[in-house]
Design an enzyme around this catalytic site. Structure first.
Site, PDB file in Angstrom:
ATOM      1  N   ASN A  10     -10.237  -2.745   6.303  1.00 47.33           N
ATOM      2  CA  ASN A  10      -9.065  -2.912   7.040  1.00 47.33           C
ATOM      3  C   ASN A  10      -8.388  -1.793   8.017  1.00 47.33           C
ATOM      4  OD1 ASN A  10      -7.994  -1.012   5.297  1.00 47.33           O
ATOM      5  ND2 ASN A  10      -6.496  -2.203   4.333  1.00 47.33           N
ATOM      6  N   GLU A  52      -2.435   2.178   4.700  1.00 47.41           N
ATOM      7  CA  GLU A  52      -2.661   0.785   4.906  1.00 47.41           C
ATOM      8  C   GLU A  52      -1.978   0.150   6.227  1.00 47.41           C
ATOM      9  OE1 GLU A  52      -5.217   0.122   2.972  1.00 47.41           O
ATOM     10  OE2 GLU A  52      -4.582  -0.125   0.899  1.00 47.41           O
ATOM     11  N   HIS A  91      -7.977   1.374   7.156  1.00 47.75           N
ATOM     12  CA  HIS A  91      -6.955   2.398   6.516  1.00 47.75           C
ATOM     13  C   HIS A  91      -7.852   3.746   6.361  1.00 47.75           C
ATOM     14  CE1 HIS A  91      -8.294   1.474   1.646  1.00 47.75           C
ATOM     15  NE2 HIS A  91      -9.321   2.360   2.674  1.00 47.75           N
ATOM     16  N   ASP A  99      -5.785  11.426  -1.613  1.00 46.15           N
ATOM     17  CA  ASP A  99      -5.090  10.285  -2.283  1.00 46.15           C
ATOM     18  C   ASP A  99      -5.422  10.002  -3.719  1.00 46.15           C
ATOM     19  OD1 ASP A  99      -7.694   9.012  -1.799  1.00 46.15           O
ATOM     20  OD2 ASP A  99      -7.096   7.744  -0.281  1.00 46.15           O
TER      21      ASP A  99
HETATM   22  P1  PGA Z   1     -15.553   3.339   0.533  1.00 46.45           P
HETATM   23  O1  PGA Z   1     -14.166   3.275   0.957  1.00 46.45           O
HETATM   24  O2  PGA Z   1     -16.106   4.542   0.956  1.00 46.45           O
HETATM   25  O3  PGA Z   1     -15.675   2.984  -0.765  1.00 46.45           O
HETATM   26  O4  PGA Z   1     -16.026   2.201   1.276  1.00 46.45           O
HETATM   27  C1  PGA Z   1     -13.601   3.883   2.006  1.00 46.45           C
HETATM   28  C2  PGA Z   1     -11.998   4.037   2.500  1.00 46.45           C
HETATM   29  O5  PGA Z   1     -11.512   3.128   1.650  1.00 46.45           O
HETATM   30  O6  PGA Z   1     -11.711   4.892   2.873  1.00 46.45           O
END
Ligand code: PGA
Length: 243
Positions: free
Chosen positions: A136, A143, A138, A67
């Site tokens: 959450n 999302e 994702h 992404d």
């Molecule tokens: P993070 O994010 O590694 O910064 O906790 C993980 C994600 O959002 O996939």
């Protein structure tokens, strides 16, 4: 799904690096799907070490990132192009023409998304996909939603994600509201998936992914349908899994 619970972040990173190294050794021209965020930083460090020791060679590897934010200037330090360059690409020998990150500044974002999926197909699909998981649930920037988005698409970021990612920016208002993300089908077509989770704030999402219903309100739950997923989490992320 295979579940590996390890002691801590360092062990998680090392284990993940072993999976990626094996893939590169087995198939030097493999296609890797890569992730950003805090979670895979240790994994990249381990891979760089292995490269420097001469254990693995990335010369023929192709990489596709999951992404990118929409609308951050190209060299923005919190853009994923900068992230990948600083944490990984500048330290290893992946050919610059084989490093792919969606262009969040493309004039036609829909065309950019379509071209990204096409490029993945043309490269032969993803051999090994690295994923983190959001609080959450994702994966990539898929999302929680009412339905799963199949292909690479533009997504409005969840309020929780914006709050979580504000730590990387000087103020929450600086966090982009939109991103381009590989879709769920694109991720699910990877031949092998490694999902990393570290820290107690991920425990609920990890539980939902492994044992909850398969639902777009917890996007990672779709991984229950993939035949070759390894979840590597540290003790803290596994808190809710223990009896
Ligand atoms: P993070 O994010 O590694 O910064 O906790 C993980 C994600 O959002 O996939």
């Amino acid at each position: 799904m295979e579940l590996l619970i390890v002691n801590d972040y360092a062990a998680m990173s090392y284990k993940a690096a072993q999976f990626l190294a094996s893939q590169v050794i087995l198939k030097p021209e493999c296609v890797m799907g890569l992730a950003t965020g805090s979670t895979p930083e240790g994994l990249y460090k381990e891979l760089v070490k292995m490269y420097q020791m001469g254990l693995i060679d990335f010369e023929k590897v192709t990489a596709f990132n999951l992404d990118e934010y929409v609308g951050l200037e190209a060299e923005h330090p919190q853009g994923y192009k900068s992230y990948m360059y600083n944490h990984f690409f500048k330290h290893v020998n992946i050919d610059p023409t084989n490093r792919h990150i969606p262009d969040g500044n493309a004039a036609q974002l829909d065309a950019e998304c379509e071209a990204y999926d096409y490029a993945i197909k043309r490269a032969g699909g993803i051999d090994i996909q690295v994923l983190g998981i959001g609080r959450n649930g994702h994966i990539g920037f898929n999302e929680p939603d009412l339905k799963f988005e199949a292909e690479t698409h533009v997504v409005a970021l969840d309020e929780k994600t914006i709050r979580d990612n504000a730590r990387f920016f000087s103020a929450i208002e600086q966090v982009p509201r939109y991103a381009i993300s590989m879709g769920v089908k694109t991720i699910m077509q990877a031949r092998k998936i490694i999902l990393l989770a570290s820290g107690k704030e991920k425990a609920e999402a990890v539980y939902g992914m492994l044992y909850g219903d398969i639902t777009p309100t917890c996007p990672a739950s779709v991984l229950q349908l993939h035949p070759n997923v390894t979840v590597i989490c540290d003790f803290q992320a596994a808190t809710l899994l223990k009896k």
